[in-house]
Design an enzyme around this catalytic site. Structure first.
Site, mmCIF file in Angstrom:
data_model
loop_
_atom_site.group_PDB
_atom_site.id
_atom_site.type_symbol
_atom_site.label_atom_id
_atom_site.label_comp_id
_atom_site.label_asym_id
_atom_site.label_seq_id
_atom_site.Cartn_x
_atom_site.Cartn_y
_atom_site.Cartn_z
ATOM 1 N N ASP A 54 0.867 -1.173 0.000
ATOM 2 C CA ASP A 54 0.000 0.000 0.000
ATOM 3 C C ASP A 54 0.914 1.236 0.000
ATOM 4 O O ASP A 54 2.119 1.125 0.274
ATOM 5 C CB ASP A 54 -0.902 -0.040 1.233
ATOM 6 C CG ASP A 54 -1.742 1.209 1.376
ATOM 7 O OD1 ASP A 54 -2.353 1.627 0.371
ATOM 8 O OD2 ASP A 54 -1.776 1.785 2.476
ATOM 9 N N TYR A 55 0.344 2.386 -0.295
ATOM 10 C CA TYR A 55 1.180 3.587 -0.365
ATOM 11 C C TYR A 55 1.010 4.492 0.859
ATOM 12 O O TYR A 55 1.828 4.474 1.768
ATOM 13 C CB TYR A 55 0.892 4.365 -1.659
ATOM 14 C CG TYR A 55 1.828 5.544 -1.824
ATOM 15 C CD1 TYR A 55 3.169 5.330 -2.122
ATOM 16 C CD2 TYR A 55 1.388 6.847 -1.650
ATOM 17 C CE1 TYR A 55 4.049 6.401 -2.249
ATOM 18 C CE2 TYR A 55 2.244 7.926 -1.783
ATOM 19 C CZ TYR A 55 3.582 7.696 -2.080
ATOM 20 O OH TYR A 55 4.445 8.751 -2.185
ATOM 21 N N ASP A 56 -0.072 5.268 0.895
ATOM 22 C CA ASP A 56 -0.266 6.235 1.983
ATOM 23 C C ASP A 56 -0.425 5.545 3.329
ATOM 24 O O ASP A 56 -1.253 4.649 3.488
ATOM 25 C CB ASP A 56 -1.507 7.089 1.707
ATOM 26 C CG ASP A 56 -1.334 7.967 0.485
ATOM 27 O OD1 ASP A 56 -0.707 9.026 0.600
ATOM 28 O OD2 ASP A 56 -1.829 7.573 -0.591
ATOM 29 N N ASP A 233 -2.117 -0.506 5.842
ATOM 30 C CA ASP A 233 -2.393 0.162 7.119
ATOM 31 C C ASP A 233 -3.860 0.360 7.454
ATOM 32 O O ASP A 233 -4.182 0.721 8.591
ATOM 33 C CB ASP A 233 -1.710 1.538 7.132
ATOM 34 C CG ASP A 233 -2.415 2.539 6.231
ATOM 35 O OD1 ASP A 233 -2.920 3.555 6.734
ATOM 36 O OD2 ASP A 233 -2.481 2.292 5.014
#
Length: 283
Positions: A54-56, A233
């Site tokens: 995942d990124y953010d 997250d």
């Protein structure tokens, strides 16, 4: 033996759902020194590896505005990982395809945008849920707009297959309004083709078909992996964790605290970057 065979063939879906709910009530085990050594050993011994990020909030910390969460040093880390032919690396994010292309288009990795709605394959983007109705977007956007005046510093991010209302910069006194908006969105979309997700200081309405679990299902069918790392997250990443829950070769990691289907946890994106850097040095 018969029961196990039946469960694997989907004859006990209710039991499987109950087991998953029980599992979700438990916090993940912290990826401490011992478990990290196991992970690094499995990575070094593997012939074919899959890395799902995942990124953010996972690879990069949250920023006050999405445009401010630039990849920065993470680019060098990703470049090191993709240099190893045994690694298939994917960024799987809620971000739109244009942003992912701008930031990562030059790297030899897979890009999955809007939770699986679009995938970059062989240099071009392909829709995964084309033909889905879009008439739900206007009433959702209008409802979100009603709350902008009473919720200072909140803003709307519109994507191709989703609309997000961000309230990260909002004062605590306005949080009740955010909860009210969430309830109203649930009510107005109850019969529609979308889900309403309450994420990290963001309420997102997205097409149900845009699902990270379904997205990685397609990735898993492309090769036989003997090492899988999956890191995320928030609630959208639980679809991935659940899909990988029964795979012994998978190391699933949630960033932050709370109930999750992930096996392990880390505290911050900086710890993720540190782990990925270590992986890059294990040939």
């Amino acid at each position: 033996m018969g029961r196990r065979h039946s469960e694997n063939n989907g004859l006990y879906p209710e039991l499987k759902a109950i087991q998953m709910k029980i599992h979700l009530k438990h916090d993940a085990q912290l990826l401490d020194t011992g478990t990290k050594a196991t992970l690094l050993g499995s990575y070094a011994a593997a012939d074919k590896r899959l890395i799902l990020l995942d990124y953010d909030g996972t690879l990069i910390p949250f920023a006050s505005h999405p445009s401010g969460a630039l990849p920065g040093e993470a680019l060098a880390i990703l470049e090191q990982l993709t240099a190893d032919a045994r690694n298939d690396v994917f960024i799987i994010s809620g971000r739109d395809s244009a942003t992912l292309q701008k930031w990562f288009g030059h790297l030899a990795l897979g890009l999955i945008a809007e939770h699986g709605a679009k995938v970059r394959k062989q240099g071009s983007w392909q829709e995964q849920i084309s033909g889905m109705p879009q008439d739900w977007k206007l009433p959702v956007k209008r409802l979100m707009e009603e709350y902008i005046p009473q919720c200072p510093h909140s803003f709307i991010e519109e994507k191709e297959y989703a609309i997000a209302w961000h309230y990260r910069n909002m004062p605590a006194t306005a949080l009740d309004a955010a909860k009210e908006l969430y309830r109203k969105l649930l009510a107005c979309t109850a019969q529609g083709p979308v889900n309403v997700l309450d994420g990290h200081k963001v309420i997102e309405v997205r097409l149900k078909e845009a699902n990270k679990g379904a997205a990685i299902e397609r990735v898993l069918g492309q090769a036989a992996y003997d090492f899988i790392l999956c890191v995320g997250d928030d609630i959208t990443d639980e679809d991935m964790f659940e899909r990988l829950a029964d795979q012994a070769e998978a190391f699933t990691i949630k960033i932050g605290n709370g109930a999750t289907a992930a096996r392990y946890s880390l505290h911050t994106p900086y710890m993720v970057q540190s782990l990925l850097t270590e992986l890059g040095t294990h040939r």
